[in-house]
Structure formats: C-alpha cells, structure tokens
Scaffold this motif. Sequence first.
Motif, PDB file in Angstrom:
ATOM      1  N   LEU A 113     -11.417  -0.922   9.090  1.00 36.86           N
ATOM      2  CA  LEU A 113     -10.118  -0.016   9.110  1.00 36.86           C
ATOM      3  C   LEU A 113     -10.544   1.009   7.787  1.00 36.86           C
ATOM      4  O   LEU A 113     -10.344   2.189   7.811  1.00 36.86           O
ATOM      5  N   ARG A 114     -11.305   0.328   6.572  1.00 38.67           N
ATOM      6  CA  ARG A 114     -11.515   1.120   5.728  1.00 38.67           C
ATOM      7  C   ARG A 114     -12.692   2.117   6.018  1.00 38.67           C
ATOM      8  O   ARG A 114     -12.774   3.219   5.550  1.00 38.67           O
ATOM      9  N   GLU A 115     -13.798   1.495   7.021  1.00 41.57           N
ATOM     10  CA  GLU A 115     -14.723   2.733   7.438  1.00 41.57           C
ATOM     11  C   GLU A 115     -13.982   3.821   8.075  1.00 41.57           C
ATOM     12  O   GLU A 115     -14.762   4.777   8.070  1.00 41.57           O
ATOM     13  N   PHE A 116     -12.985   3.536   8.981  1.00 38.49           N
ATOM     14  CA  PHE A 116     -12.687   4.293   9.856  1.00 38.49           C
ATOM     15  C   PHE A 116     -11.821   5.526   8.941  1.00 38.49           C
ATOM     16  O   PHE A 116     -12.194   6.371   9.178  1.00 38.49           O
ATOM     17  N   SER A 117     -11.344   5.019   8.062  1.00 36.77           N
ATOM     18  CA  SER A 117     -10.452   5.814   7.047  1.00 36.77           C
ATOM     19  C   SER A 117     -11.232   6.574   6.489  1.00 36.77           C
ATOM     20  O   SER A 117     -11.350   7.919   6.382  1.00 36.77           O
ATOM     21  N   ALA A 118     -12.615   6.123   5.848  1.00 38.88           N
ATOM     22  CA  ALA A 118     -13.634   6.990   5.229  1.00 38.88           C
ATOM     23  C   ALA A 118     -14.114   8.051   6.043  1.00 38.88           C
ATOM     24  O   ALA A 118     -14.591   9.251   5.728  1.00 38.88           O
ATOM     25  N   ALA A 139      -1.981   0.098   1.098  1.00 35.04           N
ATOM     26  CA  ALA A 139      -2.817  -0.681   0.228  1.00 35.04           C
ATOM     27  C   ALA A 139      -4.016  -1.100   0.507  1.00 35.04           C
ATOM     28  O   ALA A 139      -5.068  -1.044  -0.313  1.00 35.04           O
ATOM     29  N   LEU A 140      -4.398  -0.992   2.016  1.00 34.29           N
ATOM     30  CA  LEU A 140      -5.601  -1.350   2.339  1.00 34.29           C
ATOM     31  C   LEU A 140      -6.644  -0.213   2.301  1.00 34.29           C
ATOM     32  O   LEU A 140      -7.765  -0.009   1.811  1.00 34.29           O
ATOM     33  N   THR A 141      -6.194   1.175   2.720  1.00 32.20           N
ATOM     34  CA  THR A 141      -7.165   2.213   2.614  1.00 32.20           C
ATOM     35  C   THR A 141      -6.888   3.310   1.663  1.00 32.20           C
ATOM     36  O   THR A 141      -7.527   4.199   1.623  1.00 32.20           O
ATOM     37  N   ASN A 156      -3.463   1.727  13.632  1.00 32.27           N
ATOM     38  CA  ASN A 156      -3.173   3.105  13.735  1.00 32.27           C
ATOM     39  C   ASN A 156      -3.236   4.076  12.647  1.00 32.27           C
ATOM     40  O   ASN A 156      -2.854   3.649  11.530  1.00 32.27           O
ATOM     41  N   PHE A 157      -3.892   5.148  13.131  1.00 34.25           N
ATOM     42  CA  PHE A 157      -3.823   6.201  12.224  1.00 34.25           C
ATOM     43  C   PHE A 157      -3.134   7.393  12.671  1.00 34.25           C
ATOM     44  O   PHE A 157      -2.825   7.570  13.943  1.00 34.25           O
TER      45      PHE A 157
END
Length: 923
Positions: A575-580, A529-531, A600-601
């Motif tokens: 976390l959103r910036e990491f996923s981007a 839901a977050l990313t 964790n990713f």
Amino acid sequence: MKVSNFTFEDFSSLKNRIEYEAFENEPSLLVQFFDGRNDEQLFSDLSSTLSALLPHATIIGVTTAGEILDGKMLENTVTLSFCAFTHTKLIPLYTHHCNFNGGISVVQHLSHTVKAAIFFSEGLQGKPEEFLSGVNFIRKDLTIAGGAAADYGRFARTLIALNGTVYAHGVVGVAFENASLKILNHWKLNWNPIGKPMVVTKVLNNTIFELDKTPIFEVVRHYFGDDVVAHLPSSIVKFPLIKTEKGVYIARAPVAVTENALVFGGNFNTGDRVRFGIANVDEIVENNDARLLLKPEVVWIYSCMGRKAFAGEILESEFLTYNILGTTCGFFSYGEFFKTSRSSQMMNLTTTVLALSEQEELETLPQPSRKQLDEKHENIAVMSRLTNAVVDELEHTIKTLDAYKLALDANSIVSKTNTQGIITYVNDLFVKISGYSREELIGKSHNIIRHPDVPNGTFKDMWTTIKKGHVWKGLIINKAKSGEPYYVDTTIIPLFDENKQIVEYISTRNDLTKIIKQQKQILKQTTDALTNLPNRVKLFEDIAVSQNPIIALINIDGFGEINRFYGFESGNTLLREFSALFLEMLNLTPYSLYKLEADNFVIFGDGEDNELFCTTMEKFINQVHTHQFLADMQGITTRISVGIAVEKEQILSHAEEALKQARLRNMDWMLSDKKEEAIHLQNFQMLHTLKSALEHDRIVPYYQALVHLKSHKITKYESLMRLIDENGKVYTPYFFLEVAKKSKYYLALTRIMIEKTLLDFTHREENVAINLSVEDIEDAETVLFIKNAIKNFVEPSRITFELTETEAIKDYLTIISFIASVKELGVKIAIDDFGSGYSNFAYLAQFNANILKIDGTIIQKITTDSSAYQIAAAINDFAKRLGLQTVAEFVFDEATNDVVKDLNIDFAQGYFHAEPLPIEKLP
C-alpha cells in the motif's frame, strides 16, 4: 293497522277508493298527501276535498320536489298515504312560527305516551332547524320525521296543509299517542366530504357570506366554475357543505341566493369547519349501513331533492330496501327531519325513514336484494366509486403530508423564499438556531446569516442549480446573530406552478454543528496513518467545497490474496509503494491523491477536463500493471480496477458502482453512467416483482378475442400473459419478459400460462391460442410438459400454438420437428408477427402452419401507407395459396377494420373489437 298508498288520478276515483276501502269509517285515520304539481290552486282543492270526504281524519300535505311510491320515484304527481290505526290516537299539530319558540309551543302539551311525530314545514322562509331545537328542548325522547316543503328547485313558493287549510308559513304535523307503539327509524347520508377544510368566517344563521375570509360566490366559482355560479342555488344542491355536529356528518344544501350570500337549509356558526360533499353511490346502492331489521306495518320515506338530483334512479335501489311491505310512500324535500341518538336534526341530502307498528312482536327481516342498475346509472356508480377512491387517496396523502410536515418541523430547520431569495417563512427551529426573531428574518435574504468563510462560488452554484429547476444539496456554514458559526446540511428544492414555472424555494437544513465540532476534535489530523495521504474525511471536505469534481476510485485486484500469501506487513508495504507510485505519477498533474479504507485510493480533480482525466487514468493503469512491487521479496506485479464518477451528489457511491461494473465486464475502468445505473436498478426491481408474482400466483392469462370478419362471431381467443404486483397493478410482458429471459424464471412462465389457459378453457367452446418462443421449443423439459398438457386437454383441436420471434430461429429442424409432433396430437400452429423484421417465406411452407398472423406494425398503417397495404395484401395472398387462415393484428379503428375486411383477411384482432380481459370477464 290498515295501509293504502296510491297515486291521485281525479276526485271521483279518490272518492271511490275511500268508499271501497271503507276509510270514512276509521276513527283514527292519518292521510298524508305529497303534491308535485306546483299548482297552488290544485293543492288547495285537494286539501279541502280530502277534508270534506274524511272529516274525522288527520290530513297533512306538502308540496314536493318529487314523490315516492312503492319504492319508485315519481315526478309532477300526487301520492297519498292512508294509514288507519287501531290503538293509536292521532293529534294534529300546527304552529305559525317555524322557529325555536314554535317548536316549544307545538309539543309542550303532549303527554309522554306520545312516542313520535311527523312535521312538514314551509321550505324557504322559516327556520326549521331552530324549530327542531325547540322540539328537542322539551321532548328529547320524541322520535321526529318529515321534512321541509319543496317546489322542484324553483325556490319560489312552497306550501303545507292541515285538515283542509293551506299554509305558506309555519309547520304542520301529527303526533302518535300510544305507549306501546313500535317505532323504527333510519337515516342515510352517504355523502363524503371532499377537498380541504374551510372555516366559516362570516355567517348569519343559515346565510353564509364568507369561507376562509373569501366571498362565498368566489369559493364556489373556484371549485365549480362560472356556469354553476350563474345558476345558483339549484346548480350546487348536489354538492352540499358538510360539517360535523356532535360526531355526526351534517350536510347543508343551498336553498336560496341573496346579493352576496348563499342561504342554506340549516344554520352555521362562525368558526364551523366545512367541506364540500360528494355522493358515495356504492353506499347508496349497497344499503349495508341502514335497513329495517324488523317488519313494521307502515313505512314512510322522506328524502332530499339534492340526493335525487345526483343519484337519480339509483335511489330506487335504496328505496327497495324499505319496500318490505310491498308499499311505501313519501316525498323529496328541501330538508329532512330526524331524531338522532343525541338530538333532533334538520338534514340535507339524506334519506330518512319512519316505520310504525302496533303489533306486540315484530318479525325479523332478511337482507334485501340489490337492484341491478342500467348502464347509465352504473356509469354514475363507477364515477362515484372513482371519485371517492381518489378522495380517500387524497385524504391519506394530506394526512401523510401533515405528518411529514410535523416531523420535518420537529427535526429540521425550514425556510421558504420567493424567487428573488427573500425569506417568506421560517419555522421555530430556524428562529432558535439563528438567534433572530421571525420578524427580523421575514422579508430579508439569507445574507443575514451568511458566514464569510463560505466561498462565493458555492452560492453561485446553488443559484445556478435551483434556477434551472434542480435540487441543490450541500454543507453550508452559517453565522448566528451572536456571531457563532453553525454548520447545516442543506437541501434547497424549487416549487413549481401548473405551468412548470418556479414560484418559490423551500430549504431544509439539518444542524451538524455538534457533529462537526466533535469530528474536528477527534479528527484534527485528516491523514491516513499508514500512507500519510489525506483520508476519507479530507476527501469529503474537498468535495463539499468543489465546483465540478471528478474522482477515480482505485481498488487493488486480489489484495486479500496478497495479504494471505505474503502476510499483512507485506500488504502494508504494498500500500505504501502504491501511494508512492501514484504520487510520482500525479506530480505534474492538478490532481490529488487520497487513501481510503483497506486497499482503496481516490484520485480527485476539480474543474478539470473529464476526457483528459480519463486518458490520464488509462496511462496510470498501464504503468501500474507493468510496475514491479515488493522488489525486496523477488517482486510481484498486480492489477487495479478503477471506477470514475463526475456527479457531485453521492459521487463516491457512483464511483463504487462504476468500479463494480468494470469488474463485472472484465474492464480496467469504467465511467459512471446514470442511465445504466437506472436501468440496472429498474431491472433489479422488476426481477423482484416477477419473483414475488411467481411465489404468490400472480402470473395470470388475459384473453383477447379474434373476430371472424364474415360471421362477426368470436370463435377464438389469444392467451396473453399478465403480471399483477402486490398493489394490484397489471403489467404486460413488455415490462418483464426480457428480464425473465435473462433469469431462471422464463420457462416457468410458459408452463404457468399453458396450465392456466387450458384450465380456463376446459369448459368453454372457443379455440384458444398460446404463445411459444424459440426458447420454449428448444428446452426438452418444456416440450415434454407441453405434450402432456395437450394429451390431458379435453379437445386438443381447440388449441393453437403461436410461434413468436421466428427471426431468432437458428435450428429450423428442431422447430419443424416440434411442430410435426404436436400437430399429430391435434393442435394447430400459427406464425405470429409475420412481416416484421426478417420473415422467412421459404421455411413458412415447411412449418406446415395453419394460421398466419400479419404483424400489427403493417396493419396499423394500411389505411395511410400504400406500401403497408401492398405488403399486407401480398402476405394474405401468399398465405391463402398455402391454405392458411390469416389474422390481422392491432386492428384499432373502424377504418382499419374495413380495409382488413376488403383484403379478405379471415380474422381481426385488436382493441377495436376487444381488449384483453381476465377469464371471469369474458362473455
């Protein structure tokens, strides 16, 4: 009551003995004679002579397979037992019919004051078991003893006699009429069933044709070999068939052979469950299960030829139990007669005892002592102990496997196929979930339940894996007969024969249909839901259908601190910036990104080059470490740790372990290493075992003798550390010393060894050597402990400290100082393993040692390697020049010992002379 048991020598001596002991005047005299000479004429002559000499006596006789006198076993002799009663009437008994009717006829006229009877039957042609059933039918209260006549395993002709008449058929006996007669009887089998239960499928009375629908000779050949079959029945008497009858183990030994069957010394019924039996010699020797508790006036023993054939002279320990009067008499039979609490029985492989007394009160007897066995029979006892221990373990294993099978069938879908994939077995749950009958499934392949949604690659991978002998696991969608899909977590295991060839496959499945349907309802959207990235569920789905997956588990270092310092909202932004950033870096790659729990990713690839994947991850790590995150808040940099794994089974767990190891080693990333994981686990388990051993005092010294080669005497021992785990398994330091050195336990081990060794040798005269390492000598508290132990020992001059691992010495001054200080206290110093690795000759003289031990890697090769011989000779010569005694280690055979002796080495140590033993086993 007057008793005399003796061996027959000749008729003149017999007459003199009868006259001397005045037996001819006894009104109620029982004579039993047990003839092992295997001569019909001699048997007949003795029977008639006894009857002529003692016309008023009751005289019964029998041919034997061995005789018993005063607790000893005899062969090819005649033993006689004379017993004169005071208050007991003797009634001679005979019937020509050794069957059920004969048993009825012989006892039906006996009064109820008859308390006991002895019977001897012909041993080959009658039906003594049916005879005893007839006796029991009329007189269930009658105590029975005696046995079937024998002929030393010839199975040709047996004889019985009553009052001068010899019979080749029927039963003779004597009944004891005395309402007050005290009767003691015992029986012992001590044969344990072994192997799988078999069902008697074809039998006629005592003649077995088939077991488990297999010809009896083929069963014997399978378990015992062709040679045993060729010499039946005597070759298998020691290994009877055992069945359970009215709660009692009954052994049946073979007594004859027909064209296609074995004839046993007792009956079987169709459907009887039987197993082969093997003797428990420990029980025979210990005699804890059967002994006379009260003192009688006469004791007779009737034992079995098969029991004698297996146990031999060990039986004398058993007979000693019953020789409390100083005299006993009896014989070895082809079957023993005994009255159990439930019925009269024909036994095999037993020892039975009948003891009588006319006294009103009987004295209580003490526990008899055990006879010491000679080496041969002690070895038989050890073999029996080992066999019965293995049998107990197998019994436990079989019961455990049966329980596992029951549990598996109750909870799992099970099938078996042959190597071509054709179904050969399905359990009830398979039938239920598939909707097909067992008949519809057997003989088909699993294509009958294959769902079209499963990719062909899944089955290709499955067959490739199991054909290589590996276990395959996976989630498979199957299709029931109704067309409905069902999901099963599947494990397929290859089964091998003794040549390691695959013979079949067994598959177990757990039905996950309900769970997956629920998950589909709950997790219709498999995204974080977050990313908005695919989540853990999606990752596992993709792994399940992958061919050669590889993943990188990514964790943000110090993410918890970022949350606490900047707040949770900033943490979510990070976390959103990491996923981007990850998605941007992965844009031109075949890899997928997943967001798991917390920070964790996972980056996932399938069928990609592993080296390229790892190189790509290194680039990603460098980009992340230089990237500015949270730019709106003045920006921060952060680091990540990565664990990479490639094994499909439990791939995420392997990645987690790799990430953990990367952090421990201060590395950015690590690839999962199964070997390192296994070593890490093994070390952890050994550390637990070591800790338990220390807590429960299971660190013990074993001692190996050093033999002086000139005098051949043992004057020294080396103390060797051993760890005993909770199951009694003994470990050498090879398995735990390195683990101990990396933990806090090593120095404690040294102190335990010193303390226990010196305690063991306080009251011995030999010298003893204790190993010390550099770590011990460099630890001040350990050195203080050592010196106090020396001062408290009765003779410090008998202590030798062996310095091990001298190549690891860095501070020679400390070592030299320690040696000097303990030598002042009277101990000796030995240099261990000299010649291995780096051996410093220069410092050897400064050590001022007393003994030099030549390394075993040199000694082992001195008979085959001239270089090793020259090195050993040089070391020995060098040591002698310094006045040191020398010891050759690892002397493992006579040839090595001879060369060591020729080199004039002082002492030899190794398994050729003695293995390490605990203190209680030292001579």
